[in-house]
Design a protein around this motif. Sequence first.
Motif, short mmCIF file in Angstrom:
data_model
loop_
_atom_site.label_atom_id
_atom_site.label_comp_id
_atom_site.label_asym_id
_atom_site.label_seq_id
_atom_site.Cartn_x
_atom_site.Cartn_y
_atom_site.Cartn_z
N UNK A 74 -3.45 14.09 8.20
CA UNK A 74 -2.50 14.98 7.18
C UNK A 74 -2.63 13.85 5.91
N UNK A 75 -3.17 15.25 4.97
CA UNK A 75 -2.54 14.91 3.52
C UNK A 75 -1.72 14.26 3.32
N UNK A 77 2.09 12.88 2.03
CA UNK A 77 3.03 14.57 1.22
C UNK A 77 2.90 13.98 -0.32
N UNK A 79 1.03 13.15 -2.26
CA UNK A 79 0.04 12.92 -2.77
C UNK A 79 -1.19 12.17 -3.44
N UNK A 82 -7.08 9.28 -0.21
CA UNK A 82 -6.31 9.06 0.85
C UNK A 82 -7.60 7.58 0.54
N UNK A 86 -9.07 8.19 5.32
CA UNK A 86 -9.24 9.86 5.88
C UNK A 86 -11.33 9.60 6.64
N UNK A 90 -10.55 11.11 10.41
CA UNK A 90 -11.93 12.27 11.22
C UNK A 90 -13.21 11.71 11.72
N UNK A 334 2.42 16.11 10.74
CA UNK A 334 3.24 16.45 10.26
C UNK A 334 3.95 16.57 11.87
N UNK B 295 -8.28 21.19 6.72
CA UNK B 295 -7.18 20.90 5.64
C UNK B 295 -6.11 21.98 5.20
N UNK B 299 -3.68 18.83 -0.58
CA UNK B 299 -3.35 18.04 -1.11
C UNK B 299 -1.91 18.51 -1.92
N UNK B 300 -0.82 18.03 -1.69
CA UNK B 300 0.43 18.21 -2.38
C UNK B 300 -0.20 18.83 -4.24
N UNK B 304 2.26 15.34 -7.20
CA UNK B 304 1.38 14.67 -7.63
C UNK B 304 2.43 14.26 -9.44
N UNK B 913 -13.65 18.84 10.05
CA UNK B 913 -12.56 17.56 9.52
C UNK B 913 -13.89 16.95 8.97
N UNK B 1016 -9.64 17.23 -8.51
CA UNK B 1016 -8.88 15.94 -7.80
C UNK B 1016 -9.08 14.84 -7.36
N UNK B 1020 -12.06 11.91 -2.68
CA UNK B 1020 -11.71 13.12 -1.07
C UNK B 1020 -12.55 14.85 -1.38
#
Lengths: 518, 1124
Positions: A74-75, A77, A79, A82, A86, A90, A334, B295, B299-300, B304, B913, B1016, B1020
């Motif tokens: 997962x990403x 949390x 922010x 990675x 990943x 993956x 999660x 996904x 990304x959050x 940030x 993915x 961003x 990624x």
Amino acid sequence: MKKFFSNILFGAALFAVAACDSLDLQPESEITDANYWQTTDHFSAFNVGIHSYFRNYSYNYFLLGEPRADIYGDTPFGGEATQGMERFPYNTISEVQPGISNYAGLYNVINQCNLMISKTTDTSVLSDTDRKYFLGAAYGIRAYLYFHLLRSWGDAIVYLDYTNGATLDLSKLNRKQDAAAEVMVQIKKDIQASEEAFGTSYAFTKGKYYWSLGATKMLKGEVYLWSGKQMNGGSSDYQTAKAALQEVKNCPNVALLPDFANVFSFNNKLNNEIIFAFVSNENEFDLWNGSYRGNLLPQQAYMNNGSYYDETGTNIKETKDSQINGLTRLAIKKDLYFKLYREGDSRKAASLKAVYNKNAAGELVYVAPFAYKFQGTMLTGGSTRSMLDDYPIYRYSDCLLLLAEAKAFLNEDITAEINEVRKRAYGSNYSETVAYPNDKGDFYTDNKFVSGDEDPSEAILKERFREFLFEGRRWYDIRLFGLTSKYSTASVDKLLWPIDQSTLTNNNLLEQTPGYKD
Amino acid sequence: MVKQVKSVCTLLLALAMSSSAVYAADESKSAHAQIMQQSGTCKGVVVDATGETVIGASVVVKGTTNGTITGLDGDFILAGVKKGDVIQISFVGYETQEVVWNGTSLKIVLHDNAQALEEVVVIGYGGSQKRAALTTAISKVDNSVLKNSAFSNAGQALQGSVTGLRVINTSGQPGTTPNMVLRGGATITGSNNNALVIVDGIVRNSMADVNPQDIESIQVLKDAASTAIYGARANGGVILIETKSGKEGKATVTYNFKYGKNFSRKGYDFLNARDYIYYNRLGMRRTNEAVSAYNSNGYSVDGQMGYGIGNTNFDIRYLTDETSHLQNEGWSLMDDPYHDGKKILYKDHSGILDDAVFNNSAATQEHYLNIAGGNDKGTFAASFGYYDEDGQVKSTGFRRFSGNLAGSYRVLPVLLVKASANYIWSTTPEIYSSNYNLFYRTRSQRPTWNPYREDGSPAAGFGSADGNPQYWISKLQRDNSTARYTFSTGFALDIIKKQLVLNGNVSLLNYQYQKETFNKAYQQQNQGSPNTTRSSSVEIDKYNQLQMNTTLNYTNLFNGVHDVNVMLGGEYYTYDRFTLKGNAHGAPTDDIATMNVASEYDGISTVKTAYRILSAFGRAEYNYKMRYLLALTGRYDGISRLKDNRWGFFPGVSLGWNVTEEDFWKEMKVADVITTLKPRVSYGTNGNVNSLGDYTVYGTYGAQINKDFKLPKYNNATPFVNTGLLNTGLRWEKSKTFEVGLDIGLLHNKLSFILDYYNRETQDLLTSLDLPGYTGFSSVTTNMGNLRNSGFEAEIRANLIKTKDFTWDMTANVTTVSNKILKLPKNSNANNRVGGYEVAAGQAVKNPDGTWKYNTKWVGGRQEGGKLGEIVAYQQKRIYRDWDDVKANANMLYDDVGKLYGPGLADEYKGKAGYKPIEPGDVYWEDMDGDGKITSYDRKVIGNIFPNLTGGFSTTFGYKGLSLYARFDYALGHTLYNDLLARSLGQYQGTFNLISEVKNTWSEANPDADLPKFYYADQLAKYNITRSNNANLTLDNNSSRFYEKGDYLACREITLSYNLPKNLIKGAFIRDASVYVTGQNLFYITGYSGISPEPAVAGTNAAGVDDGRYPTPRTLLFGLSVTF
């Protein structure tokens, strides 16, 4: 003229002082080949050296054994980027982006083991006890390393000589891989040599931070299970594994701890559950050489910014977890937080921690879990947690569950071993409904991580998942059981690891791992 | 005791008498001759070639102290002169003249000695030669480069000043020694190839060891025939520096003063808060859209730092009822580019941090005092210097004190003794952080963060590199100092006067470096409690270097035509080093930084190393009537770092022919035009073992696995493993240089050329051979490499105009370098390749079964026939303009490097993915092999990190007392990886501020951009920038767009100076006075967009990578020089 001659004499004297042998300097802060291997101290220090070098790759043992399975991806949390991590969950590693290069550095340790074995075998300065211990450890460690190579790359070069500068022939260095079967033969030979050297000495002569006969027996169990299941060894291998694992009980002071969390507690290092562990110490080594913190823990900026809460609604800023300072590059899935453990399983709280937000109504909203098995310690004066936890390589519950595997493969009853582990895990919450073989039902519908007890293999796999999170087991486990398609994103032709370009370049007889060729 | 002293004195006296007795006959003869003559008064006038009188020239009766200086009309009166006495007339900048006085008035015409071909060149071990007699390649640095500028390191003066020497500023941190490499270097590793620096005969670590103001001359010995006299260590050339010494004549006192301001170069502009929020939130939205297929969480954005909302350390909020009041408190409002319809409040703190980091104008000042003098018995020189330069980054800088004392005394007519002592102390105030951190990281801090707290005190931020440096400078103390002492004594004994001289010298160099650090208690804004660890460290590094040598010189002119000069010598060199490092923590208070109050000691280590060199050497020069020149040099060296093959012989031979000295030439008409013509040729060998550690060949055991990695203790026990392979067979690496040169002087050397072609082949290169990983060692050092550097050098000096009032001189030089790897250790790869990348060599061919047949080659790395320093990258053709463009050119394209797929492959990859679609704004990559896929084969060589043409030029205009001097240098052909540009536009870090170039990236409104769409975290998202490099700080495998040509022309100096008229200053007993204004490092003319176009040959992270370097400042200086 006298002056002239006196000067000539001065000049001549100068060169007499500086006669040719003055160029033979003895180093004062290093020891060279000509002077090493002369005393027991040299061997002892070398044994320490092998263990330090061995520990240096502890993160790699984790990488090889876990992240390609279904735990992460997962990403983060917080922010964080990675940064390529990943690719493990993956399963998008390739020759160009191999994730791990140069066979994870394991040959560096293997070569030193080879040297130790050679010198220990030839020397006359060691007592018989010392010689046997050093040999037992060196053979054991070498087998452990080759076992990683075998499981991760299949075919691998079996290198048993030590690299000797005096005889190094640069034109004959390229070598092909040896077949996986031959690697397995060698691993078994080394295990045997280790067993023979240790004899019946189960004592932890140099403590549990050093390789011991117990560790060799654990390894033997794993190895024979693998060769039985994956390399057509069948039941005779399972029998060998079972026997070896049963012998682990001969180790003094090895047992399950009553409390799971206590196994990993910073204040309870070297507890009875440990058979072999890598030590971490201040100014010496942080867990996985800092990579645990750098991949599995959240950033302090988030833990401390006031917007996250724990499950009780307490602002994390107010708890000791605000001292955690890491980077999340391997973000735990999660839904795993809710799907892996059942209610009442003490391993959940001792392995994972969840963070929550609050919504406009002030209710807690689940955000994500992070790794909580190793919690480090706060050093005096520090403002962030130092991850000085030991990393267990072999512990007793592993012995029980491997034994269960051996029995399962032999179609024997696994109830005793599984339930011993579950009893400890559930503690006072233990009941018949979670005891083997009754643990099934609703919890396992639509659960992509774990299954009910209907299938003994699934039961063992489930138990190992719950028990060994972050201990580098899951990927190897799902491979052993042949369940990678179910429990990972890996395609079936890419279960091994690619060889990086530079390693291929430096040894052009190597062949790329099948599945990663053009 | 008294008795002992007495007997020693007696002995010395006896020795003195016995040796002086040899010459007794000689001296009594001349004394007799003097009695026969009568004293008189010699009058005369001194003029220069243009007829202008020379004021202040020294007029001395040779061999006596009887002398005077010329007056305002160039006239002099000297009493007590006898007929037949030799009168010596000298003046700075002119050739010294000697005339025999015959009783009449003298008119002396002094000739300039500025012409290149007339200069005297030092050749090592006390030898010197006129350029006309020289047969080798030696460059002498024009002293005007040292005159006016302020240098923290003398090496800076050599930028563009020496043919063949590439001098590169690696950092603008004052006191940094520039990287100086001769003719492209003679090692394959690119390191350990610095020139050997010798100051007054003493081997020095670098040019930091000398105060530039003390320098009398700098010479660079380049070809092997000249450097062979320094044998084994001279592979990279030799820089010979002589410091000022006293001269016979009147004592002089010189005082120089300089004061200046440094103005910083900051590089790129960063965004203000609004743009910062806009681009980053937009980039986040784009990345989340790109990964949405697999996904769904994305990304959050609000996780940030800086542009996310929720972290109260940053002044950014969503507009709500509760926050709207902020609009009245200096906050601004903008639309949220991430969530349509939402609005954001923010406060702009951009630009504030820059003021906290940089000195807007830092000061430089320098004082220098030199007193020198002498007579026929002895000379002395004493100097004192103080230099203080503040860095452009606050709290950085450089301070230096230096003192120098040198004297010689003729104890006996045949015995000259010399002694000197030198002391140089410096400190380089530095900050806790690296340059990279400052110029990239700290400058990139989020502009929504206020670098100051409410009370006005600096804020800590989120780490020492992510905070306000003013806070961290006060918390993290860093102190260092370096002291270097030398003591040298020597003698010259005339065994046969002016023919056979014995020299002896002993010198001691003591180096002491000390560094201490202490971290006071501090608290980051993202931490709940202060860090009171209070760690401290100490490092002491000392070495002693002892050099003892003796030489015997023989000079004679046989039959007036055979000029012979022979020197034989021996040298013993020892080097002993001691380092101490310690760490501690737990001091109870911030007040005491030393370790005595620490509560915990975390480790201490001392290390001793040493090496010895024993040498014998010789040199012979011969010329016949200055027509035919021959020089032979040889050195035999042994070093303790080697074992089985520790001795090496390094010979050199050179020949020259002064055509213009031939009678036939002199009769030709062309002789008036071509006044010097000297072809020369040389060949020689040098050695080098600098890359070897003191004991590495002996096979080491310990914990230090390699330079960067030491095995930690294991449960507090010290580990030992085999860290280095036994390798006693290693030899000296040897470079053989063949050189052809031509010296040309036209019109009485008004215009002169020194031309050279060199071909240096280094054999037995100490090359590390990468070993297969299974051996447990990453590499082994071998002697199995050959490297060739060849090139052309030209130096031109011209006196373009020279009239009574007006002069115009010009010098220029150019050097080309091209290198080729001839041989590498055999490893059964093609061309014995080490490293490198397999890439397409032309188009792939499709087999009938649909598979491809690839035609590949290996580039980069090292291979026989290849070059050093090649850069390999993916080629950006352009940016996809729009969807039509994507569909037309990338519909079925699969990009394996970025895991990207064209629209036509969506069925196969969408939702998998890690796989993302190719969209407008992404890079259209060159598909080198045409297989419809972008893979690692689709890379190529796109440049080289090394320049292939370097040089410089300078010009001086003079009008009466005014002179205007300018100096430039240039380098062409090198490419830089602009990592700072890539890192920022790729938003690798995720939350930092961006450079304003982001406004030029692709967008629907800017479809023709050549910079890809901003996302961003490129690593990624689409790998539009970093490609397979994965956002690391490494040279290769990025997008070609971010490699830029570094070609530049730098203006190093422009000086306007004014020499005060003599008649004005005479009254104040001032002989010479000048004032000047100098601009240093004024500008670069370059196409490079980063902060400094100079080659990144010594990047902190990787060569060729510009990772945010500390650039050299612009400096404006005022100077004053007075000589009494």
